[in-house]
Scaffold this active site. Structure first.
Site, PDB file in Angstrom:
ATOM      1  N   TYR A  95       0.799  -1.223   0.000  1.00  0.00           N
ATOM      2  CA  TYR A  95       0.000   0.000   0.000  1.00  0.00           C
ATOM      3  C   TYR A  95       0.837   1.281   0.000  1.00  0.00           C
ATOM      4  O   TYR A  95       0.480   2.252  -0.688  1.00  0.00           O
ATOM      5  CB  TYR A  95      -0.985  -0.021   1.176  1.00  0.00           C
ATOM      6  CG  TYR A  95      -2.187  -0.882   0.868  1.00  0.00           C
ATOM      7  CD1 TYR A  95      -3.305  -0.348   0.234  1.00  0.00           C
ATOM      8  CD2 TYR A  95      -2.190  -2.246   1.176  1.00  0.00           C
ATOM      9  CE1 TYR A  95      -4.406  -1.138  -0.071  1.00  0.00           C
ATOM     10  CE2 TYR A  95      -3.287  -3.039   0.876  1.00  0.00           C
ATOM     11  CZ  TYR A  95      -4.386  -2.483   0.250  1.00  0.00           C
ATOM     12  OH  TYR A  95      -5.469  -3.271  -0.062  1.00  0.00           O
ATOM     13  N   GLU A 137      -8.740  -7.361   4.273  1.00  0.00           N
ATOM     14  CA  GLU A 137      -8.031  -8.430   3.574  1.00  0.00           C
ATOM     15  C   GLU A 137      -7.408  -9.418   4.546  1.00  0.00           C
ATOM     16  O   GLU A 137      -7.386 -10.627   4.296  1.00  0.00           O
ATOM     17  CB  GLU A 137      -6.989  -7.817   2.632  1.00  0.00           C
ATOM     18  CG  GLU A 137      -7.628  -7.138   1.424  1.00  0.00           C
ATOM     19  CD  GLU A 137      -6.824  -6.007   0.838  1.00  0.00           C
ATOM     20  OE1 GLU A 137      -5.611  -5.916   1.134  1.00  0.00           O
ATOM     21  OE2 GLU A 137      -7.405  -5.183   0.103  1.00  0.00           O
ATOM     22  N   TYR A 206      -8.397 -17.741 -12.461  1.00  0.00           N
ATOM     23  CA  TYR A 206      -9.185 -18.650 -13.300  1.00  0.00           C
ATOM     24  C   TYR A 206     -10.338 -19.208 -12.478  1.00  0.00           C
ATOM     25  O   TYR A 206     -10.154 -19.713 -11.369  1.00  0.00           O
ATOM     26  CB  TYR A 206      -8.316 -19.791 -13.851  1.00  0.00           C
ATOM     27  CG  TYR A 206      -7.332 -19.320 -14.879  1.00  0.00           C
ATOM     28  CD1 TYR A 206      -7.744 -18.949 -16.157  1.00  0.00           C
ATOM     29  CD2 TYR A 206      -5.980 -19.185 -14.571  1.00  0.00           C
ATOM     30  CE1 TYR A 206      -6.838 -18.477 -17.106  1.00  0.00           C
ATOM     31  CE2 TYR A 206      -5.068 -18.719 -15.510  1.00  0.00           C
ATOM     32  CZ  TYR A 206      -5.508 -18.366 -16.774  1.00  0.00           C
ATOM     33  OH  TYR A 206      -4.606 -17.900 -17.705  1.00  0.00           O
ATOM     34  N   SER A 207     -11.539 -19.108 -13.046  1.00  0.00           N
ATOM     35  CA  SER A 207     -12.733 -19.572 -12.343  1.00  0.00           C
ATOM     36  C   SER A 207     -12.674 -21.071 -12.103  1.00  0.00           C
ATOM     37  O   SER A 207     -12.216 -21.843 -12.956  1.00  0.00           O
ATOM     38  CB  SER A 207     -13.983 -19.246 -13.164  1.00  0.00           C
ATOM     39  OG  SER A 207     -14.170 -17.857 -13.281  1.00  0.00           O
ATOM     40  N   ILE A 273     -18.652 -19.329 -19.562  1.00  0.00           N
ATOM     41  CA  ILE A 273     -19.363 -20.521 -19.100  1.00  0.00           C
ATOM     42  C   ILE A 273     -18.705 -21.146 -17.873  1.00  0.00           C
ATOM     43  O   ILE A 273     -19.353 -21.887 -17.123  1.00  0.00           O
ATOM     44  CB  ILE A 273     -19.451 -21.564 -20.246  1.00  0.00           C
ATOM     45  CG1 ILE A 273     -20.501 -22.634 -19.917  1.00  0.00           C
ATOM     46  CG2 ILE A 273     -18.093 -22.192 -20.529  1.00  0.00           C
ATOM     47  CD1 ILE A 273     -20.759 -23.595 -21.075  1.00  0.00           C
ATOM     48  N   THR A 274     -17.426 -20.866 -17.623  1.00  0.00           N
ATOM     49  CA  THR A 274     -16.697 -21.638 -16.604  1.00  0.00           C
ATOM     50  C   THR A 274     -17.277 -21.492 -15.198  1.00  0.00           C
ATOM     51  O   THR A 274     -17.538 -22.507 -14.542  1.00  0.00           O
ATOM     52  CB  THR A 274     -15.189 -21.321 -16.637  1.00  0.00           C
ATOM     53  OG1 THR A 274     -14.987 -19.916 -16.517  1.00  0.00           O
ATOM     54  CG2 THR A 274     -14.571 -21.800 -17.944  1.00  0.00           C
ATOM     55  N   GLY A 388     -13.625  -3.453 -15.334  1.00  0.00           N
ATOM     56  CA  GLY A 388     -13.671  -2.149 -15.979  1.00  0.00           C
ATOM     57  C   GLY A 388     -14.689  -1.259 -15.281  1.00  0.00           C
ATOM     58  O   GLY A 388     -15.388  -1.680 -14.360  1.00  0.00           O
TER      59      GLY A 388
END
Length: 397
Positions: A95, A137, A206-207, A273-274, A388
């Site tokens: 930070y 966190e 990655y899902s 789709i994952t 975004g």
């Protein structure tokens, strides 16, 4: 939380952030990556190259400044930020680096307008936000570590097997190298891989694409043209390859079903789709009414069709619909073209009381968001994960 003077000074910068915000954040990233190359691993080069990361940060900085006197209005955005930071392994020592570079960027882009007093106010505002995020966190890290099968930081996983799901998407089944238990996850969450590619550390999310409760984690990776990490995984992640993995994170998750029940609508495009596969695998056996709508270019790039068909055959509550925009002669989609408002209207119940999840490429998501709003799905029942500025997603509506 802040003095009236600090609030006044930060809010006074709102017009400048509206006109110069993206210039500030673009300069900020250049400064940080030049002076602190060690943090580059926490950022996706593709998002940097496209400018979406700078635009998203500019929007966040502007929102923070505009609401500095009523930060409760931003509470809804914090869980996603916290989960993203925890997924990447952001630590307290990162930070100050960000803070110094952000203040330097504000000074250098705004020039004399950025007085010492304004910069001091922004330093106070930034530190307050940093302290909040660091504490939140740490709660995520501690919770992941203390749960059964949990861990903190990196853990080594071995690729148990790999399976092609389509011409572009590859599934990797990951099992812990230590043979110990796996941390439970919620459908929709993702893993972060920490890889060394050509001597440089990179991190990618990655899902998870399978149901929880299996003796493995499954991720499904689309080979992107020019994608540094996806192409490396397709080429080098063979059975036996060992990968460093951070714990599951993410807030785009399958929400609990309300007591009165509610249909589930999953609408995906391409590799979107994952996470929906994880949701479908978990929800199909519950008896909940599910409409699974997937859009692809053609059958060759349509992943998981056989598995979705098998789930629909085994569970009368699951109904699948496939839409191809450029079908091949041998393809048999349910519809051709795109997932239109008319198609969705036919898939939704008349009262529109559904949980509506969607994920896919940016234009697809813009269309699905606009369609969901126009068709009258309650706002709190529209769920998505979008990288975004949210204005880019909502503009179409």
């Amino acid at each position: 939380m802040f003095s009236e003077r600090t609030i006044s000074l930060v809010k006074a910068t709102v017009p400048l952030l509206q006109s110069q915000g993206e210039a500030i954040t673009s300069h900020f990233y250049r400064l940080m990556f030049t002076n602190h190359p060690e943090v580059k691993a926490f950022f996706n080069e593709a998002h940097q190259a496209s400018g979406t990361q700078a635009r998203a940060l500019a929007g966040a900085v502007l929102a923070y400044a505009a609401h500095i006197d009523r930060l409760e209005a931003l509470a809804g955005a914090l869980p996603r930020i916290i989960q993203k930071h925890a997924a990447l392994g952001v630590l307290p020592e990162h930070y100050p680096v960000v803070g110094r570079c952000l203040l330097q960027a504000i000074r250098e882009v705004l020039g004399e307008v950025a007085t010492d007093e304004i910069l001091a106010a922004w330093a106070e505002a930034y530190q307050a936000l940093a302290d909040l995020l660091i504490a939140a966190e740490e709660e995520v890290y501690r919770a992941n570590e203390q749960q059964p099968g949990g861990w903190r930081g990196q853990r080594r996983f071995r690729v148990a097997r790999r399976e092609a799901e389509s011409e572009l998407i590859l599934s990797l089944y990951l099992e812990p190298e230590d043979g110990a238990a796996l941390l439970a996850f919620t459908p929709g969450q993702y893993l972060t891989l920490v890889l060394d590619i050509d001597g440089e550390t990179v991190r990618r999310n990655y899902s998870l694409s399978d149901a929880p409760g299996k003796p493995w984690y499954r991720i499904s990776v689309k080979r992107e043209e020019g994608g540094r990490v996806s192409n490396w995984l397709h080429a080098h992640a063979q059975a036996g390859t060992v990968l460093d993995v951070l714990p599951p994170c993410g807030d785009f998750v399958l929400k609990p079903v309300p007591a009165e029940g509610r249909p589930l609508v999953l609408v995906t495009g391409g590799v979107g789709i994952t996470p929906a596969m994880s949701m479908l695998e978990a929800a199909a056996p519950t008896g909940r009414s599910i409409r699974f709508i997937h859009a692809a270019r053609h059958g060759g790039v349509h992943a998981f069709r056989e598995r979705v068909d098998a789930l629909a055959a085994a569970h009368a509550n699951v109904e699948a619909l496939y839409v191809y925009d450029t079908p091949r002669d041998s393809d048999r989609p349910h519809a051709t073209g795109f997932v239109t408002q008319e198609l969705l209207a036919q898939a939704l119940p008349a009262d529109r009381d559904v949980d509506f999840y969607f994920l896919g490429p940016k234009p697809f998501m813009q269309a699905m968001y606009a369609n969901g709003v126009t068709l009258g799905v309650p706002a709190q029942q529209i769920h998505y994960e979008f990288f975004g500025p949210l204005e880019d997603l909502k503009a179409a509506a």
